[in-house]
Design a protein around this motif. Structure first.
Motif, PDB file in Angstrom:
ATOM      1  N   LEU A  39       0.826  -1.206   0.000  1.00  0.00           N
ATOM      2  CA  LEU A  39       0.000   0.000   0.000  1.00  0.00           C
ATOM      3  C   LEU A  39       0.861   1.257   0.000  1.00  0.00           C
ATOM      4  O   LEU A  39       2.017   1.235   0.423  1.00  0.00           O
ATOM      5  N   LYS A  40       0.261   2.346  -0.439  1.00  0.00           N
ATOM      6  CA  LYS A  40       0.937   3.642  -0.389  1.00  0.00           C
ATOM      7  C   LYS A  40       1.330   3.955   1.053  1.00  0.00           C
ATOM      8  O   LYS A  40       2.400   4.475   1.321  1.00  0.00           O
ATOM      9  N   THR A  47       0.560  -1.400   5.615  1.00  0.00           N
ATOM     10  CA  THR A  47       0.983  -2.703   5.098  1.00  0.00           C
ATOM     11  C   THR A  47       1.707  -3.485   6.185  1.00  0.00           C
ATOM     12  O   THR A  47       1.418  -4.655   6.421  1.00  0.00           O
ATOM     13  N   LEU A  48       2.640  -2.829   6.853  1.00  0.00           N
ATOM     14  CA  LEU A  48       3.407  -3.476   7.914  1.00  0.00           C
ATOM     15  C   LEU A  48       2.502  -3.924   9.054  1.00  0.00           C
ATOM     16  O   LEU A  48       2.668  -5.021   9.603  1.00  0.00           O
ATOM     17  N   ASP A  49       1.516  -3.118   9.400  1.00  0.00           N
ATOM     18  CA  ASP A  49       0.576  -3.478  10.455  1.00  0.00           C
ATOM     19  C   ASP A  49      -0.197  -4.746  10.095  1.00  0.00           C
ATOM     20  O   ASP A  49      -0.356  -5.644  10.928  1.00  0.00           O
ATOM     21  N   VAL A  63       2.696  -6.738  -5.523  1.00  0.00           N
ATOM     22  CA  VAL A  63       3.304  -5.434  -5.791  1.00  0.00           C
ATOM     23  C   VAL A  63       2.931  -4.886  -7.172  1.00  0.00           C
ATOM     24  O   VAL A  63       3.387  -3.819  -7.542  1.00  0.00           O
ATOM     25  N   ASP A  64       2.097  -5.598  -7.914  1.00  0.00           N
ATOM     26  CA  ASP A  64       1.798  -5.170  -9.283  1.00  0.00           C
ATOM     27  C   ASP A  64       0.421  -4.534  -9.435  1.00  0.00           C
ATOM     28  O   ASP A  64      -0.109  -4.469 -10.521  1.00  0.00           O
TER      29      ASP A  64
END
Length: 94
Positions: free
Chosen positions: A49-50, A55-57, A74-75
């Motif tokens: 995600l931006k 994303t890490l969470d 990632v695409d």
């Protein structure tokens, strides 16, 4: 559509001894799927995600819930126009 969504699928995968991959766009939260199928071999699929902290969470939640791997997509930089989503003001990504 099954009311239990991904929980039922994860349990079935556990019984069959096959990998279950939970999508970030699942209808059931990460932790509930893990609780419903504790013996299943579970991986989590996440988008890059931006908002990298989001994303890490999500990945950390999956790890804490016992998921053994991550599929990182990632695409998906730009999504196509989906008329039904626009009509319903649907936005799945933060």
């Amino acid at each position: 559509v099954d009311d239990e969504g991904e929980c039922a699928t994860a349990r079935a995968c556990g019984r069959a001894g096959v990998l279950f991959g939970l999508s970030q766009h699942a209808t059931v939260c990460i932790e509930d799927v893990a609780a419903a199928a504790p013996g299943a071999h579970r991986w989590f699929q996440s988008y890059l995600l931006k908002d990298r902290a989001a994303t890490l969470d999500l990945v950390r939640r999956a790890v804490a819930a016992g998921y053994r791997g991550v599929f990182l997509t990632v695409d998906s930089v730009r999504f196509g126009f989906r008329e039904v989503d626009a009509r319903n003001n649907f936005c799945a990504l933060p």
